[in-house]
Structures are given as structure tokens and as C-alpha cells.
Design an enzyme around this catalytic site. Structure first.
Site, PDB file in Angstrom:
ATOM      1  N   GLY A  39     -47.447  44.961 -22.362  1.00  0.00           N
ATOM      2  CA  GLY A  39     -47.081  43.645 -21.863  1.00  0.00           C
ATOM      3  C   GLY A  39     -46.048  42.928 -22.706  1.00  0.00           C
ATOM      4  CG  MET A  40     -46.782  40.831 -25.740  1.00  0.00           C
ATOM      5  SD  MET A  40     -47.592  40.141 -27.203  1.00  0.00           S
ATOM      6  CE  MET A  40     -46.213  39.688 -28.245  1.00  0.00           C
ATOM      7  CB  ALA A  41     -43.627  45.620 -27.660  1.00  0.00           C
ATOM      8  CB  THR A  42     -40.523  49.367 -25.171  1.00  0.00           C
ATOM      9  OG1 THR A  42     -40.456  48.627 -23.945  1.00  0.00           O
ATOM     10  CG2 THR A  42     -40.316  50.851 -24.884  1.00  0.00           C
ATOM     11  CG  ASP A 151     -54.265  43.833 -26.730  1.00  0.00           C
ATOM     12  OD1 ASP A 151     -54.947  43.775 -25.692  1.00  0.00           O
ATOM     13  OD2 ASP A 151     -53.145  44.375 -26.767  1.00  0.00           O
TER      14      ASP A 151
END
Length: 168
Positions: A39-42, A151
Site C-alpha cells: 500500500g505504501m511502497a514497492t 502492520d
């Protein structure tokens, strides 16, 4: 499954993509392929040129940076960098390149708990308990350092080839 299972999910090598980030990092890291997207990064598999090793390079998505601000990601980097425990994935390096925030961590040869569960379904009780114990040890260490993970999910529990659990 296995250590290269992410390769089948993301078959396009980064070298085949016009990528300003790859260009900006080329003196330090060579981006080889995408390991995963969240959701926030690759997260990329990258070759650390200075130390001649593979690393996982996590890059904050620009839309997330614009909406949340870069401070949250930079805080995640600082917090992760100060945690030292056998079951916590450590931080090697971090920075900004081509307007993108990134950090590197060890590349874990193995698979996530999610991948293992998809492949095998129910785990043997002794293996499930071992994974749980090691994850709890890592989270307990983080908690003692004032860090709440927020998370914890099967994708963030990495199972190494030698049977160890790493919390990402």
C-alpha cells in the site's frame, strides 16, 4: 513458491523499464526486479555494488509521500535502523533519489508466511509455534524499544531457507 516466487509474479526486469530511480542509484545499486508491492511502497531486489550482495530496496510511492508526507516513511526508516535482533529485518542504508525516498534491508532468501500458507495450507503445529515464537520475540524486542509494529501480517513475516523467521 520458493525464494524466486516473486519473480514469476513480476516477470519484467527493472533493467527493461525506463526508471529514473534506477538511473539515480546506478552508482550504488542495480535494481534487478520487483519483489513486491504494498500500500505504501514497492520493494526491489537490488545488487549493492559497494558490498557485492543482494539487498531488498524499499521505495515509497510518490502518491503516498504526497498524501502522508515523507516524515512517516523517514520515521519508519529511523525506527527500523535502531532495532537489532536476530528476528528483526535490519536497515542497511537509506536516502532520497530521483525525488523518491528509499531504504535497503537484507534480501531474505525464502518466502513470506503468506506464500507458505498459500502453498501448504495448514502448517504443522511445531512449525507454526516456531514461527509464532520467533515473531513474538522480535515484536517484544521492538516493544521494549518503544516501537509498535502496526502492520503484522503474513506478508511481513519472512521465512528464511534455514528456518528462521524475520519480521519486516
Amino acid at each position: 513458491g520458493g525464494p524466486d516466487s516473486a519473480q514469476s509474479q513480476f516477470p519484467t526486469p527493472v533493467a527493461d523499464i525506463s526508471n529514473p530511480l534506477a538511473d539515480a542509484l546506478r552508482d550504488r545499486y542495480v535494481l534487478e526486479r520487483v519483489l513486491g508491492r504494498g500500500g505504501m511502497a514497492t520493494v526491489y531486489l537490488a545488487r549493492d555494488l559497494k558490498h557485492d550482495r543482494h539487498v531488498a530496496l524499499k521505495v515509497l510511492d510518490p502518491d503516498v509521500a504526497a498524501s502522508l508526507g515523507p516524515e512517516r516513511f523517514q520515521r519508519e526508516i529511523r525506527v527500523a535502523a535502531r532495532l537489532h535482533h536476530p528476528h528483526v529485518l535490519s536497515v542497511y542504508d537509506s536516502g532520497e533519489a530521483a525525488g523518491r525516498l528509499w531504504f535497503t534491508m537484507p534480501f531474505v532468501r525464502g518466502e513470506s508466511l503468506r506464500e507458505r500458507l498459500r502453498r501448504e495450507g495448514i502448517l504443522p503445529i511445531d512449525e507454526a509455534l516456531r514461527i509464532t515464537r520467533q515473531a513474538v520475540q522480535a515484536l517484544s524486542h521492538a516493544h521494549r524499544e518503544g516501537v509498535v509494529h502496526r502492520d503484522v501480517k503474513p506478508e511481513n513475516l519472512l521465512l528464511t531457507e534455514d528456518g528462521s523467521t524475520q519480521v519486516a
